[in-house]
Design an enzyme around this catalytic site. Structure first.
Site, PDB file in Angstrom:
ATOM      1  N   THR B  23     -60.890 -71.858 -11.878  1.00  0.00           N
ATOM      2  CA  THR B  23     -59.530 -71.372 -12.089  1.00  0.00           C
ATOM      3  C   THR B  23     -59.522 -70.257 -13.127  1.00  0.00           C
ATOM      4  O   THR B  23     -60.488 -70.077 -13.866  1.00  0.00           O
ATOM      5  CB  THR B  23     -58.621 -72.510 -12.594  1.00  0.00           C
ATOM      6  OG1 THR B  23     -59.147 -72.993 -13.836  1.00  0.00           O
ATOM      7  CG2 THR B  23     -58.562 -73.644 -11.593  1.00  0.00           C
ATOM      8  N   ASP B  24     -58.404 -69.537 -13.178  1.00  0.00           N
ATOM      9  CA  ASP B  24     -58.244 -68.512 -14.211  1.00  0.00           C
ATOM     10  C   ASP B  24     -56.928 -68.737 -14.936  1.00  0.00           C
ATOM     11  O   ASP B  24     -56.242 -69.734 -14.697  1.00  0.00           O
ATOM     12  CB  ASP B  24     -58.353 -67.101 -13.615  1.00  0.00           C
ATOM     13  CG  ASP B  24     -57.217 -66.772 -12.645  1.00  0.00           C
ATOM     14  OD1 ASP B  24     -56.113 -67.352 -12.751  1.00  0.00           O
ATOM     15  OD2 ASP B  24     -57.429 -65.920 -11.772  1.00  0.00           O
ATOM     16  N   LEU B  25     -56.581 -67.828 -15.819  1.00  0.00           N
ATOM     17  CA  LEU B  25     -55.408 -68.060 -16.679  1.00  0.00           C
ATOM     18  C   LEU B  25     -54.096 -68.069 -15.910  1.00  0.00           C
ATOM     19  O   LEU B  25     -53.061 -68.447 -16.465  1.00  0.00           O
ATOM     20  CB  LEU B  25     -55.387 -67.074 -17.854  1.00  0.00           C
ATOM     21  CG  LEU B  25     -55.188 -65.590 -17.615  1.00  0.00           C
ATOM     22  CD1 LEU B  25     -53.723 -65.241 -17.384  1.00  0.00           C
ATOM     23  CD2 LEU B  25     -55.666 -64.844 -18.841  1.00  0.00           C
TER      24      LEU B  25
END
Lengths: 138, 138, 138, 138
Positions: B23-25
């Protein structure tokens, strides 16, 4: 159809080195790792125009990747010094397109395109803000 | 023009979960991480046909990614249980094409294509071996 | 016990920015991504001493990671400008130890250690070459 | 000193395959990629005890990695079928410790530890919730 703004097609060039961890057992940069390079390219494209992508992210605006394509011509290797040419190719009301050319010296390693859609924190499609349009029209 | 073998377009389905680190921000799977999923899909497509990609790699044959494209429809999230549909779409003398559809239940999250070129350890373009053709014609 | 060479503990500092893809859904750099930073730090430590790690790799010598430890104090965020302090802390006959301090301005974000073993292409433990010792004693 | 709860030291075992993209130019799994494996191990450890880590994340509770250590004994390779043994080793009021042993058949590839601190969405240290304690005492 969303109105299309002709851009100057301004290109920014970012130099960087290939990291060891970006290679795979074929001894070359793994093909997925070029997408983070392209992302870094557009972040720096914006910074050169006095925009920090992080500032937009804090305002709840994101440029979500809607489409990508890449053609690989020659591999990059560990420790290569590369030059990524990032070009804003198209601006529409809710989206924009960057194109990329990754070079090692005179040699073209690959080229690609990302279509980015402007979305808010909930992922809903949103018009590019006037701040954004300002940045993209330079 | 390289001769084209019509394939049965056989599809394999691989189920897996999204990892936290993918995942990312924005709270969703980073767009570059779908390429490793696709890669995993074609490795499993082969395994179902009794081929281990690693065995070819040991023989010095690799399927290098020559071209990719992806269209993102909806994001995947951490811990999502996904089903990747991998389809052999085309076989030529020196290359082949896989297409992919990533699903979460009934929902299509994204779809893509990879064009793979057969290369040897030095990266030179090579005909698909008879072993390979055998596997791809099933 | 392998003989220990006292080093000058020479420190190199590398500045770089956090990439978007290095963050996770907590909005911070994923904890695994600091190890590639450390690796980049020791590659640059060597380059400052006129050694390219790639040249050793071509000679079939590698510094394989045998042990790592990290203490996380505060998170790094997307687009942070970081300064990684890499220090050669110890040199033995077949191994060496680097320590790292990752800073954002005056703030220490984390610190860590990697113990590296010298191995050849088959993974067997090998003495550091005289080239390597030369580089590490500077 | 935070009170220590003795745990049963319950171990969960997770089987998975090494992905191509996880290797590096040495032909082995890059050392940083074991940390995502460990993370996957503790997510599955929880799932076996009917807890989804994602549910806690939605409640704003996270188990942030405060410390890690790893000892690498032998490398994993592409397509290896691995078994990760994840063990809850210690539970304190605001933190817990997992230990890991990564095996390929009878062979120990590496072993490690992660110390996790319970934090809220702003990153502040928080007591483990009663839900969490319930899960960890099983």
């Amino acid at each position: 159809v969303a109105p299309l703004t002709k851009t100057a097609g301004v290109v920014s060039v970012l130099e960087f080195r290939v990291r060891f961890c970006e290679t795979d057992l074929m001894g070359i940069v793994h093909h997925a790792n070029y997408l983070p390079y392209f992302e870094m390219g557009r972040v720096e494209w914006l910074r050169e125009r006095s925009v920090t992508y992080a500032a937009w992210a804090e305002q709840g605006l994101h440029l979500a990747v809607a489409e990508v394509s890449l053609r690989y011509k020659a591999p990059a290797k560990f420790d290569d010094l590369l030059a990524l040419h990032t070009c804003l190719a198209e601006v529409r009301s809710h989206s924009l397109k960057f194109t990329y050319r990754l070079m090692r010296g005179e040699k073209l390693l690959n080229e690609g395109m990302t279509l980015l859609a402007c979305v808010n924190n909930t992922g809903a499609l949103t018009r590019l803000s006037s701040d954004m349009l300002q940045a993209f029209k330079m």
